[in-house]
Design an enzyme around this catalytic site. Structure first.
Site, PDB file in Angstrom:
ATOM      1  N   HIS A   1       0.824  -1.215   0.000  1.00 53.85           N
ATOM      2  CA  HIS A   1       0.000   0.000   0.000  1.00 53.85           C
ATOM      3  C   HIS A   1       0.855   1.260   0.000  1.00 53.85           C
ATOM      4  CE1 HIS A   1      -3.519  -2.458   0.355  1.00 53.85           C
ATOM      5  NE2 HIS A   1      -3.130  -2.972   1.498  1.00 53.85           N
TER       6      HIS A   1
ATOM      7  N   ASN B   1       2.956  11.065   8.923  1.00 54.38           N
ATOM      8  CA  ASN B   1       4.202  11.204   9.667  1.00 54.38           C
ATOM      9  C   ASN B   1       4.959   9.876   9.665  1.00 54.38           C
ATOM     10  OD1 ASN B   1       4.017  13.949  10.565  1.00 54.38           O
ATOM     11  ND2 ASN B   1       2.460  13.329  12.056  1.00 54.38           N
TER      12      ASN B   1
ATOM     13  N   HIS C   1       3.417  13.111   1.424  1.00 49.86           N
ATOM     14  CA  HIS C   1       1.973  13.100   1.696  1.00 49.86           C
ATOM     15  C   HIS C   1       1.212  12.325   0.648  1.00 49.86           C
ATOM     16  CE1 HIS C   1       1.904  16.867   4.508  1.00 49.86           C
ATOM     17  NE2 HIS C   1       2.492  15.813   5.033  1.00 49.86           N
TER      18      HIS C   1
END
Length: 537
Positions: free
Chosen positions: A289, A431, A537
């Site tokens: 993923h 994070n 991100h």
């Protein structure tokens, strides 16, 4: 805005009388020209294309015979003429158009086959500025756009495959159909758009413009997919004109067709493993993923794979494996011990390929090399009503870049592990916290809303991995901990200390840096600042 004219409806069938051929890539030209001539279509051509057709013994009219003007200015001016564009744009059944064509001796052009000057290939070859400029086609795009606009009457082809579709219709029914002409027009505008996008992007780079006033991207369809991230989403894969080495250049040797998620995850694995120079050692990355669940260096690929797998064998099931060296049979045998979706490598031995051949569902991709992690480029991300553009993250931290901010200095081994962990953290969704020891990830915490939770999850993974391997203590004991951004509070660092980390690497830059440094000193660990953040991100 011009009002739509009251033209007659375009005919479904057009029997072509004249074709204009002007191509830089002459592959298949003569056979196609011979077929057209055999169907009674008059051939008109330019420059080298006309010479090639004539040398094949076919009757062909030079464009200057139509226009009454010779080619001039080193061939820059040859088709930019009313006789040519009138023949392309004239609506045959519109009385005013027919009248103008008759008064000015303009004959209709029913088929256009133009492939453009090889601008993209010229840029890719590293040619100089002036050479690139000379390979910007002007007349070609103009003719393509004119023919495509008048697709009610003209069949426009920008590739040999397009012309072959036209020839197939002519052989079957003696005419082109409106349906095909519409399809060809759509392809033609996509081609000229991609061509202009390549030129504008090159100009921006040549001028050093990182944010030009208008930005265009283009790609060539590689694969349509059954669906995207989810079954209700349509998806397709496109290749850039001059792609970096990687997924867009890969050959798939076996296995089912790649899905949208397969490609996204495989790209993440390949980009990560390419950070490690194959000349310096074997490296393996296992991705699930889009996040790494295990990364390791080793004496060879088999060793590196076993060490990468140890970090999180549960998540690795059904994952993506990328290696930075030519894949050998020993490594292949290790990889097939658990279910793996995709394996991607620069090259592979025949014995390794034979091992994978027994696993019919496993996809094996050969890229022919590794993407260059230091190569500049742009990334873009769509948002509502627009898109974001940024440069690729080419950050590369070396020992000389580290600023040691604690009383205790790290050992050489800790420095190596800090740099390894920080390199991996660059490819973990933020994070991100990564524990690593001896060139092996010990635990990875990804995508959490706060850094402390990422540190805690990474510690849990390290403890579980040790338990599964039958080891007496967590893999994080004695590890280096990397954080992709600064610790805003000391709690995340203290979580790493509790997990067993003896060294920490982070960007620094928080208003509470001193608080975090004091906590590190109190715990007796070493800490380095990089001055570089590696959010993903």
């Amino acid at each position: 805005m011009p009002a739509a004219p009251d033209f007659p409806q375009a005919p479904d069938r057009v029997v072509p009388k004249r074709a204009l051929l002007s191509v830089s890539d002459k592959t298949g030209l003569i056979e196609a020209a011979r077929t057209l001539a055999g169907l009674g279509v008059e051939l008109v051509s330019t420059g080298g294309t006309r010479t090639a057709i004539a040398n094949a013994g076919l009757a062909v009219k030079d464009i200057s015979e139509l226009t009454g003007f010779p080619e001039m200015m080193d061939g820059r001016v040859k088709t930019l003429h009313p006789i040519v564009h009138g023949g392309l744009l004239g609506v045959r059944d519109a009385p005013e158009h027919a009248k103008a064509m008759a008064e000015h001796g303009i004959g209709g052009i029913d088929i256009v086959y133009v492939n453009l000057y090889p601008f993209e290939q010229t840029v890719a070859s590293g040619a100089g500025y002036e050479t690139c400029i000379e390979n910007i086609d002007i007349g070609g795009p103009a003719m393509i756009r004119s023919a495509a606009k008048n697709h009610g009457y003209v069949a426009v082809c920008t590739e040999l495959a397009d012309l072959e579709e036209v020839l197939a219709e002519l052989k079957e029914g003696g005419a082109t159909t409106l349906s095909l002409r519409k399809t060809l027009a759509a392809r033609a505008y996509a081609r000229t758009a991609a061509y202009d996008a390549a030129i504008s992007s090159w100009f921006a780079g040549a001028l050093g413009e990182t944010a030009p006033g208008r930005r265009a991207f283009a790609g060539e369809l590689v694969q349509t997919m059954r669906y995207g991230e989810n079954p209700h989403q349509a998806a397709a894969f496109y290749r850039e004109a001059n792609p970096r080495t990687g997924l867009a250049t890969a050959r798939q040797l076996q296995g089912k067709e790649l899905s949208y998620n397969n490609i996204a995850d495989t790209d993440a694995a390949l980009e990560l493993v390419s950070e490690f120079d194959p000349a310096a050692g074997a490296a393996v990355a296992i991705i699930k993923h889009a996040n790494p669940c295990g990364v390791a260096l080793g004496s060879d690929l088999s060793d590196a794979y076993r060490r990468a797998l140890q970090c999180d064998p549960v998540s690795a099931f059904g994952g993506i494996v990328a290696v930075n060296r030519r894949l050998d049979a020993a490594a292949a045998r290790e990889i097939v011990k658990i279910f793996t979706e995709v394996v991607v490598c620069p090259e592979a031995d025949e014995d390794a390929i034979a091992v994978f051949a027994k696993k019919k569902d496993l996809r094996l991709l050969i890229t022919g090399g590794l993407p260059n992690p230091r190569e500049a480029g742009v990334l873009f991300k769509q948002v509502s009503g627009g898109f974001l553009v940024q440069g690729r993250d080419t950050a590369h931290i070396t020992p000389a870049d580290l600023k040691i901010v604690t009383k205790r200095q790290p050992t050489e081994a800790e420095v190596r592990d800090m740099l390894f962990a920080f390199t991996v953290a660059k490819h973990v969704k933020s994070n991100a916290i990564v524990y690593a020891r001896d060139g092996q990830t010990a635990g990875i915490g990804a995508g959490q809303m706060n850094r402390k939770d990422s540190a805690r999850i990474a510690a849990i993974r390290a403890a579980e991995a040790a338990e599964q391997a039958g080891l007496p203590e967590s893999l994080a004991k004695g590890s280096a901990c990397a954080s992709d951004a600064f610790f805003p509070f000391a709690d995340g660092l203290l979580q790493a200390v509790e997990a067993g980390a003896t060294a920490v690497i982070q960007p620094g830059g928080s208003i509470r840096d001193q608080e975090v440094i004091d906590a590190a000193d109190q715990a007796g660990i070493a800490m380095a600042f990089t001055g570089v953040r590696v959010f993903r991100h």
